[in-house]
Design an enzyme around this catalytic site. Structure first.
Site, PDB file in Angstrom:
ATOM      1  N   ASP A   1      43.798  50.181  50.184  1.00 53.36           N
ATOM      2  CA  ASP A   1      45.217  49.825  50.089  1.00 53.36           C
ATOM      3  C   ASP A   1      45.900  50.200  51.407  1.00 53.36           C
ATOM      4  O   ASP A   1      45.250  50.667  52.337  1.00 53.36           O
ATOM      5  CB  ASP A   1      45.881  50.501  48.876  1.00 53.36           C
TER       6      ASP A   1
ATOM      7  N   HIS B   1      48.157  44.622  51.012  1.00 57.15           N
ATOM      8  CA  HIS B   1      47.657  45.981  50.729  1.00 57.15           C
ATOM      9  C   HIS B   1      46.542  46.360  51.706  1.00 57.15           C
ATOM     10  O   HIS B   1      45.536  46.955  51.320  1.00 57.15           O
ATOM     11  CB  HIS B   1      47.157  46.073  49.274  1.00 57.15           C
TER      12      HIS B   1
ATOM     13  N   GLU C   1      50.805  40.985  45.284  1.00 57.74           N
ATOM     14  CA  GLU C   1      51.926  41.490  46.074  1.00 57.74           C
ATOM     15  C   GLU C   1      51.734  41.258  47.569  1.00 57.74           C
ATOM     16  O   GLU C   1      51.637  42.203  48.347  1.00 57.74           O
ATOM     17  CB  GLU C   1      52.107  42.992  45.800  1.00 57.74           C
TER      18      GLU C   1
ATOM     19  N   TRP D   1      48.255  41.009  35.285  1.00 61.18           N
ATOM     20  CA  TRP D   1      49.006  42.270  35.192  1.00 61.18           C
ATOM     21  C   TRP D   1      50.484  42.040  34.949  1.00 61.18           C
ATOM     22  O   TRP D   1      51.191  42.931  34.543  1.00 61.18           O
ATOM     23  CB  TRP D   1      48.773  43.135  36.441  1.00 61.18           C
TER      24      TRP D   1
ATOM     25  N   ASP E   1      50.365  55.097  34.684  1.00 56.80           N
ATOM     26  CA  ASP E   1      51.221  55.911  35.567  1.00 56.80           C
ATOM     27  C   ASP E   1      52.671  55.858  35.085  1.00 56.80           C
ATOM     28  O   ASP E   1      53.489  56.676  35.492  1.00 56.80           O
ATOM     29  CB  ASP E   1      51.116  55.466  37.037  1.00 56.80           C
TER      30      ASP E   1
ATOM     31  N   TRP F   1      47.233  53.926  38.369  1.00 54.18           N
ATOM     32  CA  TRP F   1      47.695  53.825  39.756  1.00 54.18           C
ATOM     33  C   TRP F   1      48.154  55.214  40.166  1.00 54.18           C
ATOM     34  O   TRP F   1      48.761  55.944  39.361  1.00 54.18           O
ATOM     35  CB  TRP F   1      48.825  52.806  39.858  1.00 54.18           C
TER      36      TRP F   1
END
Ligand code: ACM
Length: 576
Positions: free
Chosen positions: A210, A281, A344, A410, A437, A485
């Site tokens: 990431d 990422h 993302e 997701w 998380d 996460w």
């Protein structure tokens, strides 16, 4: 028969009895009550009988040679805790009684039957994985002290007489661990593999790369770990508070570490899905090899959370670089699935980049979303050509999903539905329901409270299959994944707190189909003793112990309505 528990090409060939093909059909099984078997996940059918089977120092353990792995695991788990030697007895030899793992036809790839009488314990399975799950259930029938690694005194070890017939609801029962944002040292990761196996989960999705860290040694590109595996400092709490800890963070797995982890997981019927997140990422990789990025100025490994604008460029040399990376990934990870990310990806740099704009024009693409699919397709096609299955996040639907993609949905039911309708296999991991998380309860005592509340009850009641799908579309839902996460989970202790007991509830949702929460709570009271024996620092029902709070790291709690609003905005333009 398969030794690979993940839904892969070989398990698929087995047809409709294969749980990898999605939800089990037929009437829902009657709930199992805690009075019968206090196991988690709850077995599908369990019937108690009179009496108990008592172990002695002479109790033998016999196994069909094909099930020797499960027998070895059972002995290695039970002997240190109980002192029982469980001497080997070959099948069919004299002296009835004892524990036997027997190969039996007519059962599914992860199914088992367990029959305990006062005279013997018999576990029947058609595969090593089924026998392993039977052995896991047998451990849960013993006193929770069986979960320790050493003896605590003399006691009699026994299990109730019981008949269990059990099989999972879904073939993909996963957990993602983000080892990029905070590195999970190898020993802690091995411990998690044992914890996943104890809950009959069978996929570990390792988010290895990431913006904030690259955690996998790549021989051809040593700077990925020399430079990319550590960052100068990290945010303390949610990024809006602009607090930083001033402390370097890092770590990575050597290739031999990975080989060890993969084989340790395989011995526990867990397939590892490695993720190399592309083309976003990737700031840690760009920091190591600036020629991969879009900017002339050098970057450092990201020290902030949130989505980075710094994404890969679309040069042929960048595609070649990551093909080399995947080549080494394939050597290390033998499982059928490899995740190429795709989530993302801000298009800002591509929209401003002359080479990216030229690519779009040259290829006759509509926009940067299609450019992303074009870019990722090199890697999905490469994986397919190598006999693997590419997994990618649902944003890849936006530029037209690459053929053969299994979609990691997701962003809620809409994305899962869209992917299944488009003919893709889907692993669901809706963030408001399965991202562990997110905070577990209201109140500012929760450590680094972010997101909305994802309660134990909500996780237990989670149903992976979106409403409104046809039978055929439902069959494309391979199963589900919980996700850990780790932006705010900066230690293995906090990982325990966030994961448990919710991961036990998740395991029940994907194995048994969580139906009766009160009954689950009754069994959880016993299960917490097992977690205590394993040294798992789970969240107590009454809230965190004082030492589990994080007043130094303020969070950013949101309401479910806010989260739903965000989701609606993200997916408003998706059409299907
Ligand atoms: C994700 O949560 N960005 C997959």
């Amino acid at each position: 028969m398969t030794t690979n528990p993940a839904p892969g090409p070989d398990t698929r060939a087995e047809g409709t009895t294969n749980p990898a093909r999605g939800a089990r059909t037929g009437p829902a099984p009657a709930p199992v009550t805690r009075a019968e078997v206090p196991a988690i996940p709850a077995p599908v059918h369990a019937t108690r009988a009179e009496g108990r089977f008592t172990f002695t120092a002479a109790t033998p353990l016999a196994a069909d040679p094909a099930l020797a792995g499960a027998a070895a695991w059972l002995r290695a788990s039970l002997t240190p805790a109980t002192g029982l030697p469980l001497p080997d007895r070959s099948r069919g030899s004299e002296g009835a009684g004892g524990v036997e793992l027997r190969l039996a036809g007519g059962l599914g790839p992860e199914e088992y039957r367990l029959t305990a009488t006062p005279e013997s314990v018999l576990i029947e399975a058609a595969t090593p994985a089924g026998a392993f799950y039977g052995a896991q259930t047998l451990r849960q029938l013993l006193d929770p002290a069986a979960f320790r690694r050493g003896r605590t005194g003399d006691r009699t070890w026994s299990v109730p007489a019981v008949t269990i017939a059990d099989a999972p609801r879904y073939g993909w029962r996963g957990c993602l661990i983000d080892v990029a944002r905070h590195f999970l040292p190898k020993n802690d990761l091995l411990r998690y593999i044992d914890l996943l196996a104890a809950h009959k989960l069978n996929v570990l999705h390792l988010h290895l790369t990431d913006d904030q860290g690259w955690r996998l040694q790549i021989r051809k590109y040593p700077r990925l770990t020399e430079v990319g595996s550590w960052r100068r400092e990290s945010p303390l709490g949610a990024r809006r508070h602009r607090r930083f800890d001033g402390r370097p963070h890092g770590g990575y797995y050597s290739q031999d570490d990975i080989r060890e982890i993969v084989s340790y997981a395989a011995d526990r019927f867990i397939t590892i899905v490695p993720e190399i997140d592309l083309p976003g990422h990737t700031q840690a990789a760009i920091a190591a090899y600036p020629e991969l990025g879009n900017l002339a100025t050098p970057l450092e490994v990201r020290t902030d959370w949130g989505v980075s604008e710094n994404v890969l460029n679309v040069a042929d040399s960048t595609i070649a670089f990551f093909t080399d990376v995947l080549e080494e990934v394939l050597e290390l990870f033998p499982g059928p699935y490899v995740c190429v990310g795709g989530d993302e990806v801000p298009k800002t740099q591509w929209n401003e980049s002359v080479p990216a704009k030229e690519r779009i024009r040259e290829l006759g693409l509509r926009d940067a979303d299609e450019l992303q699919t074009w870019f990722v397709r090199h890697f999905t096609d490469y994986l397919l050509a190598r006999g693997r299955r590419p997994l990618g996040w649902d944003e890849l639907m936006e530029g037209g999903p690459p053929p053969g993609l299994t979609v990691g949905a997701w962003r809620g039911e809409k994305c899962a539905t869209m992917a299944a309708r488009a003919g893709h296999d889907v692993v669901v991991s809706p963030f408001a329901e399965t991202y562990l998380d997110f905070r577990q309860a209201e109140g500012d005592q929760e450590p680094v409270p972010i997101g909305s509340v994802t309660s134990l009850e909500a996780v237990h009641g989670f149903d992976p299959v979106p409403g409104g799908l046809t039978e055929q579309e439902r069959g494309r839902i391979l199963g589900a994944q919980a996700a850990l996460w780790t932006e705010h989970i900066d230690s293995p202790r906090l990982l325990d707190y966030m994961a448990f007991p919710r991961l036990a509830a998740f395991a029940e949702a994907v194995w048994s189909g969580g139906r009766d929460f009160e009954d689950f709570l009754g069994r959880l009271a016993v299960h917490e003793k097992r977690l205590d024996a394993l040294g798992v620092e789970y969240r107590p029902a009454a809230g965190p112990h004082p030492w589990q709070r994080r007043p130094d790291a303020p969070g950013h709690p949101r309401t479910r309505a806010e989260i739903d609003g965000t989701l609606a905005a993200w997916t408003a333009n998706l059409r299907f």
